[in-house]
Design an enzyme around this catalytic site. Sequence first.
Site, PDB file in Angstrom:
ATOM      1  N   GLY A 311       0.814  -1.209   0.000  1.00 28.49           N
ATOM      2  CA  GLY A 311       0.000   0.000   0.000  1.00 28.49           C
ATOM      3  C   GLY A 311       0.847   1.257   0.000  1.00 28.49           C
ATOM      4  O   GLY A 311       0.538   2.243  -0.659  1.00 28.49           O
ATOM      5  N   GLU A 314       7.379   3.714   4.051  1.00 25.18           N
ATOM      6  CA  GLU A 314       7.702   4.910   4.835  1.00 25.18           C
ATOM      7  C   GLU A 314       9.115   5.464   4.669  1.00 25.18           C
ATOM      8  O   GLU A 314       9.614   6.125   5.591  1.00 25.18           O
ATOM      9  CB  GLU A 314       7.470   4.586   6.312  1.00 25.18           C
ATOM     10  CG  GLU A 314       8.486   3.575   6.940  1.00 25.18           C
ATOM     11  CD  GLU A 314       8.005   2.135   6.916  1.00 25.18           C
ATOM     12  OE1 GLU A 314       7.155   1.785   6.079  1.00 25.18           O
ATOM     13  OE2 GLU A 314       8.517   1.353   7.751  1.00 25.18           O
ATOM     14  N   GLU A 348       2.048   5.974   7.546  1.00 23.58           N
ATOM     15  CA  GLU A 348       3.434   6.169   7.088  1.00 23.58           C
ATOM     16  C   GLU A 348       4.094   7.347   7.809  1.00 23.58           C
ATOM     17  O   GLU A 348       5.298   7.320   8.078  1.00 23.58           O
ATOM     18  CB  GLU A 348       3.486   6.362   5.574  1.00 23.58           C
ATOM     19  CG  GLU A 348       2.834   5.249   4.752  1.00 23.58           C
ATOM     20  CD  GLU A 348       3.270   3.839   5.110  1.00 23.58           C
ATOM     21  OE1 GLU A 348       4.390   3.666   5.634  1.00 23.58           O
ATOM     22  OE2 GLU A 348       2.480   2.903   4.895  1.00 23.58           O
TER      23      GLU A 348
HETATM   24  N1  BES Z   1       6.432  -0.705   6.082  1.00 23.79           N
HETATM   25  C1  BES Z   1       5.254  -1.042   5.382  1.00 23.79           C
HETATM   26  C2  BES Z   1       5.508  -1.475   3.962  1.00 23.79           C
HETATM   27  C3  BES Z   1       5.929  -2.906   3.855  1.00 23.79           C
HETATM   28  C4  BES Z   1       4.992  -3.909   3.815  1.00 23.79           C
HETATM   29  C5  BES Z   1       7.243  -3.251   3.774  1.00 23.79           C
HETATM   30  C6  BES Z   1       5.384  -5.223   3.726  1.00 23.79           C
HETATM   31  C7  BES Z   1       7.633  -4.561   3.690  1.00 23.79           C
HETATM   32  C8  BES Z   1       6.711  -5.568   3.659  1.00 23.79           C
HETATM   33  C9  BES Z   1       4.279   0.131   5.341  1.00 23.79           C
HETATM   34  O1  BES Z   1       4.431   1.010   6.393  1.00 23.79           O
HETATM   35  C10 BES Z   1       2.914  -0.439   5.486  1.00 23.79           C
HETATM   36  O2  BES Z   1       2.641  -0.948   6.532  1.00 23.79           O
HETATM   37  N2  BES Z   1       2.074  -0.366   4.461  1.00 23.79           N
HETATM   38  C11 BES Z   1       0.743  -0.889   4.512  1.00 23.79           C
HETATM   39  C12 BES Z   1      -0.271   0.206   4.560  1.00 23.79           C
HETATM   40  C13 BES Z   1      -0.770   0.463   5.932  1.00 23.79           C
HETATM   41  C14 BES Z   1      -1.757   1.586   5.971  1.00 23.79           C
HETATM   42  C15 BES Z   1      -1.374  -0.739   6.595  1.00 23.79           C
HETATM   43  C16 BES Z   1       0.509  -1.687   3.266  1.00 23.79           C
HETATM   44  O3  BES Z   1       1.333  -1.626   2.378  1.00 23.79           O
HETATM   45  O4  BES Z   1      -0.510  -2.380   3.195  1.00 23.79           O
HETATM   46 ZN    ZN Z   2       3.774   0.219   8.184  1.00 19.84          ZN
END
Ligand code: BES
Ligand code: ZN
Length: 937
Positions: A311, A314, A348
């Site tokens: 999604g 950060e 984020e």
């Molecule tokens: N740090 C994550 C992105 C991520 C996800 C990195 C999986 C590595 C593996 C980011 O902060 C995140 O959590 N994104 C979520 C959105 C959030 C609003 C729940 C996502 O990508 O679904």
């Molecule tokens: Zn996250």
Amino acid sequence: MVNTHRKLILNIYCSAIILPQICICSQFTSSSNDQYNENPGVFPVATNGEPFPWRELRLPTKVIPLHYDLFVHPNLTSLDFVASEKIEVLVRDTTQFIILHSHGLEIMNATLQSEEDLRYKKSQIALLVPEKLMADLRYSVAIDFQAKLADGFEGFYKSTYRTLGGETRTIAVTDFEPTHARMAFPCFDEPLFKANFSIKIRRESRHIALSNMPKVKTIEREGGLLEDHFETTVKMSTYLVAYIVCDFASVSGTASSGVKVSIYASPDKWSQTHYALEASLKLLDFYENYFNIHYPLPKLDLVAIPDFESGAMENWGLVTYRETSLLFDPKTSSTSDKLWVTKVIAHELAHQWFGNLVTMEWWNDIWLNEGFATYMELISVNVTYPELQFDNIFLNDCFEVIKSDSLNSSRPVSKQAETPTQIQEMFDDISYKKGACLLNMLKDFLSEEKFKKGIIHYLKKFSYRNAKNDDLWSSLSNSCLESDFTSGGFCYSDSKTTSNTLTFLEENVEVKDIMTTWTRQKGIPLVVVEQEGRLLKLRQERFLNGVFRDDPEWGALQERYLWHIPVTYSTSSSNAIHRHLLTSKTDTLYLPEKTSWVKLNVDSNGYYIVHYEAHGWDQLIAVLNQNHTLLRPKDRIGLIHDAFQLVSAGRLTLDKALDLTHYLQHETSIPALLQGLDYLESFYHTMDRRNISDITENLKRYLLQYFKPVIDMQSWSDEGSVWDRRLRSSLLKLACYLNYAPCIRKATELFSQWMESSGKLNIPSDVLKIVYSVGAQTTEGWNYLLEQYGLSLSGAEKNKILYALSTSKHQEKLIKLIDLGMEGKVIKTQDLASLLYAIARNPKGQQLAWNFVKENWTHLLERFELSSFPMRIIISGTTSHFSSKDELQEVKLFFESLQTQGSYLEIFQIVLETISKNIKWLEKNLPSLRNWLLISI
Ligand code: BES
Ligand code: ZN
């Protein structure tokens, strides 16, 4: 040794004295007394057949990075990049080699000659030096390397978008978390190795370059190229490094603290960036105030990337988003879309503190990042956008994770993870949602003020460093004075008087003692309560979904589970909230006054399920029917939730839970109404999928009869509060899905008008998906929608169209969608997972989607990593709704065949258990559902 033999060159100097250049990965002498292997013996073999001097997945800690100078030159025409770096390292202990992560990078000179002298494993390279590197000295490692821009979504990859004029353009973008920085540059790719980064990007003049920090200067290079130099970053982990070369447009604003905030998107989507700017400015202001810690960088960019796997990500100062997580199109984005965008931005931005400033030591504690960012969504959005009533979304997240956490195949919040696959698997509901719900429970237990003080203490104390669970627990136990923070100091237990120290220690033990029962044990407790006059008897068990008390395995599954549960309750006789910490299996409380009913888990803040024995449930159902407002809205939601969970666990009859929903006709809280509706709807879907036509028909009649007044009240507009609008979307979606004639008529009419206007007519955004879905049922409508899909510049609209297309009853249309998704042009690969998920939800598509996954497994793996978000969505999305023994057997066989190919994921077990649970549910409850409907309609 000189440079001329064109091997991999390691440029080593200490302090200012330049030592002769030496080569990497050659002439490794075993006379070294380095302890590179705990038990010497077999060395792992490097790709060239020679021994590789390091056998662990985790890097040695003798050498640590201090500073990276990174130069990158991507070529967006040839789709590759050349790069070089100089890493300044500190040798902490004498060693004869340096191990770095590097994956898929061509380390130039070495590969130019022969690979024989190169020692690298799949994700590591070894730099072997003939002379020992001396402890406490600084050295500098210089590496030239190159690679293709990656095809997928990890490392330094390419992404494309279509302009209004129909031209396809390419951009280059990074995405590193958790272990993909090594695909972009050789580095110490573990969160503990924080360093400063000075980044330079070479580009063509038609592009811009963005990175974590603001640009300091641009230099002209030969061939009309430009080179942007960025300021040096603060100390940070490799997974947060980011850079983008693109031709995007932006809007900017300034936060109260002076930080410049910009939203970037492809030029034609510029008009969709304004809400994100408003929200990110508000949220940045909120966090800086709340934490009382400045956002440490001068700027913050939020960028909508056309191809993005998750999604959002950060990256410090350069947060990247999927377009639908950042852009808001006033014409086609619904109120739910706005909620999502707000949530993702809040999440984020929270990471800029929880994760970026303070990082977990290792991935086993990724919940310290993700759980906190999810928890902070609640805190920040409730204040910045109170009208969204985000606490109801948050509560739903808790319910969501309870589903999987009440299976035996769940896992503890903190769990060892070593391989990249295991690490990636840690990014699941347990880290995000359970983590957040536990923090919310602890906040409720400690008081918001104390909890806030504790987390600020934690953030200040561990800024630019790493932390582990125990560090958080001790910060939360530490009751510091406000002045300690405002003065910028920290307070530690030893700065207190003796008596305070004692209090501190006691408290410290308590928070840690409580919380380790939640983070080290998997699962969720059930609190069984029985009221006997003024006695309140409490008992705790492990709550197991789909395992009944008379099942042979029940006893063994209960053993040794014990939680410290912050129990809260309210009674009929006062508004007071009573509290009790249940630390033993059973306990008896004495109620302060006589009371007719007791409701546990006030506002559903606790992470536990409650079962009322004896007349408990009857009394509460009576209260709901007589005057439901005597209970708080979130208590009503909690009762509905717990009742249906208890049905799954065989503790409550389905009749009783359904009887409980009878009061919903009078329910005044929309989230509570939606909660009840959700269960009834899910039963309908299960019956429909299983083709149990009598129940399907009767449920349909019941739903339409029972909710008719409120369905008929809905207008086809975007009017009202956020939750009015959510209710409208849900009810009309249900009504049309159930073929309710007035609904179909109105939707058909709007759809025809929309087609006649060549897609120009503005349909209210909250009913857009419904109108499209009804329209997609004719071949003409379906084809027209697919055409519009290709043309639309709104991700929000495209998602709605794709969903609508996936509800078609025609298999050949569904097949066409899957083909387009696999081709990745009209339907982007990033949307394949949600497409397959949606098709699997369609009774006419479920078998198709599942067969497709089985038959195309290897093709899917060419697009997504095994443990990535999309793969896990595809696996569970196409299987976990199954509810027959045959289906279970089929899925099991498939997973076993994957395992023999070396692919194993935790989600396999979760899916199998979920299907077993579904089977049991039907066996037990089908007759009751049938009968209950007969007497209710
Ligand atoms: N740090 C994550 C992105 C991520 C996800 C990195 C999986 C590595 C593996 C980011 O902060 C995140 O959590 N994104 C979520 C959105 C959030 C609003 C729940 C996502 O990508 O679904
Ligand atoms: Zn996250």
